[in-house]
Enzyme design. Structure first.
Site, PDB file in Angstrom:
ATOM      1  N   CYS A  62       0.835  -1.202   0.000  1.00 17.56           N
ATOM      2  CA  CYS A  62       0.000   0.000   0.000  1.00 17.56           C
ATOM      3  C   CYS A  62       0.871   1.253   0.000  1.00 17.56           C
ATOM      4  CB  CYS A  62      -0.920   0.007   1.218  1.00 17.56           C
ATOM      5  SG  CYS A  62      -2.209  -1.250   1.154  1.00 17.56           S
ATOM      6  N   GLY A  74       8.745  -7.478  -0.453  1.00 17.28           N
ATOM      7  CA  GLY A  74       8.273  -6.108  -0.353  1.00 17.28           C
ATOM      8  C   GLY A  74       9.386  -5.133  -0.044  1.00 17.28           C
ATOM      9  N   ARG A  75       9.823  -5.100   1.208  1.00 15.56           N
ATOM     10  CA  ARG A  75      10.747  -4.063   1.650  1.00 15.56           C
ATOM     11  C   ARG A  75      12.071  -4.052   0.887  1.00 15.56           C
ATOM     12  NH1 ARG A  75       9.606  -4.902   8.007  1.00 15.56           N
ATOM     13  NH2 ARG A  75       8.647  -6.781   7.153  1.00 15.56           N
ATOM     14  N   TYR A 101      -8.128  -8.181   7.138  1.00 14.87           N
ATOM     15  CA  TYR A 101      -9.146  -7.493   6.342  1.00 14.87           C
ATOM     16  C   TYR A 101     -10.374  -8.382   6.169  1.00 14.87           C
ATOM     17  CZ  TYR A 101      -5.305  -4.257   5.840  1.00 14.87           C
ATOM     18  OH  TYR A 101      -4.282  -3.381   6.120  1.00 14.87           O
ATOM     19  N   ARG A 136      -4.199 -14.488  -1.086  1.00 17.70           N
ATOM     20  CA  ARG A 136      -3.259 -14.247   0.021  1.00 17.70           C
ATOM     21  C   ARG A 136      -3.949 -14.594   1.324  1.00 17.70           C
ATOM     22  NH1 ARG A 136       1.062  -9.486   1.474  1.00 17.70           N
ATOM     23  NH2 ARG A 136       2.404 -11.004   0.451  1.00 17.70           N
ATOM     24  N   LEU A 151      10.585 -11.158   5.337  1.00 16.73           N
ATOM     25  CA  LEU A 151      11.990 -10.826   5.535  1.00 16.73           C
ATOM     26  C   LEU A 151      12.896 -11.730   4.708  1.00 16.73           C
ATOM     27  CD1 LEU A 151      12.254  -9.877   9.318  1.00 16.73           C
ATOM     28  CD2 LEU A 151      11.921  -8.411   7.326  1.00 16.73           C
TER      29      LEU A 151
END
Length: 359
Positions: free
Chosen positions: A25, A325-326, A184, A232, A303
């Site tokens: 997001c 992601g990161r 969610y 997911r 990670l």
């Protein structure tokens, strides 16, 4: 076993490698109309240019009240779909598969974005927030209490996902992921900690999974037999009496029968304040468990930061792909760098960047 840079085919779509961009997001539809902007084009396009096999756009709301924040993207109308078109086209032109995650935040909707405002929790109605909905009238800690959805409203939720999927395909996306994780709406229905319903959508596992499975069937029917469809899951709530990896494996098997193809396995998000043993690859065992127990393809997250680490996940048969992601935020050219480090020759370096290719 295949390696990180071996292609993988899902239904009729072949992805050039197994190093994929997780949906992240951005809270950057600043006009609060759900329309993606130049930020989304550059953000997502950079990953395709950098060699990713799949680029999944952020959790994109299927209805206005399904946004996590007022600044979230949406795909509930044609204006939004048209704005997504150039983004999907650029990703495809750079050789990656463009995907989109369809989402409804449920009781975790209408919250302040994590940047741009120091406040947390639910956005007041007078500041552009809205009432939230959920399977049961149980608030997420620190958020406003949601309204429990009536059974008559649930077909509308299913229809909204299906309609959004059609718009996504028309906008050029070649893969769809359904967001049933991170606390969610679809996850809220799955977990007994958030779903206290006594009707056909609550209680036993098959009832709590009913809404998700109806969404899977509706989306599959709407997009046809060829488009890859991912789900997911959060494989555990990390809380006693909550959703766990065995329930995840069971429902993944049911979802595969309903038309889903591959399962993106994360964890947590339903309950605040839980203790999570975070560390390198800490969620990979959940993807491995679901893959073995349900005999379904999975993607691992959590990670994963180096090419060697990601390649080992694939070669050891722990998952069929990795979603990162990161580390992609730190280095949008992660696949090009990882291939060099692993001694893999790629033929999809951007020609404009060949001077930077390692010899």
């Amino acid at each position: 076993m295949p390696g990180l840079f071996d292609p993988i085919t899902v239904r009729s779509t072949t992805l050039r490698n197994r190093l994929w961009v997780a949906p992240m997001c951005q809270y950057s539809a600043l006009a609060r109309d759900g329309v993606p902007t130049d930020w989304h084009l550059v953000h997502l396009g950079s990953f395709a240019r950098g060699g990713a096999g799949l680029v999944i756009a952020e959790a994109t709301a299927v209805v206005p009240e399904g946004r996590i924040s007022p600044e979230d993207t949406g795909i509930w109308n044609d204006e939004q779909a048209e704005a997504w078109r150039r983004i999907a086209a650029f990703i495809r032109a750079e050789g990656a598969v463009p995907g989109i995650q369809l989402a409804h935040a449920g009781r975790k909707a209408s919250t302040f974005s994590p940047w741009g405002d120091e406040r947390h929790g639910s956005v007041p109605l007078e500041e552009g927030g809205w009432p939230t909905v959920a399977p049961s009238a149980i608030a997420f800690e620190g958020y406003a209490e949601p309204r429990a959805l009536d059974a008559e409203e649930l077909p509308l939720v299913v229809a909204a996902f299906a309609a959004a999927a059609v718009r996504a395909v028309e906008a050029g996306f070649a893969l769809i992921e359904l967001h049933a994780a991170h606390g969610y709406l679809l996850h809220q229905f799955l977990s007994p900690l958030a779903n206290l319903r006594t009707d056909a959508f609550g209680g036993p596992l098959e009832n709590r999974a009913r809404l998700l499975l109806e969404v899977v069937r509706a989306v599959r029917a709407a997009v046809g037999p060829e488009l890859p469809l991912l789900v997911r899951f959060s494989a555990t709530d990390w809380a006693e009496g909550g959703w766990d990896q065995d329930q995840t494996a069971t429902v993944a098997g049911w979802a595969r029968e309903a038309g889903a193809d591959l399962f993106d396995i994360s964890t947590s998000g339903l309950v605040a304040g839980v203790r999570i043993p975070v560390g390198p690859g800490y969620q990979v065992p959940f993807a491995e468990h679901v893959r073995a127990a349900a005999v379904v393809p999975t993607a691992a997250v959590g990670l994963i930061t180096t090419g060697a680490q990601a390649d080992a996940v694939i070669r050891e048969g722990r998952a069929d792909a990795v979603l990162i992601g990161r580390e992609f935020l730190r280095d949008p050219h992660l696949p090009l760098r990882a291939a060099h480090e692993l001694g893999v020759e790629l033929d999809y370096w951007p020609p404009q960047y060949l001077r930077a290719r390692w010899s």
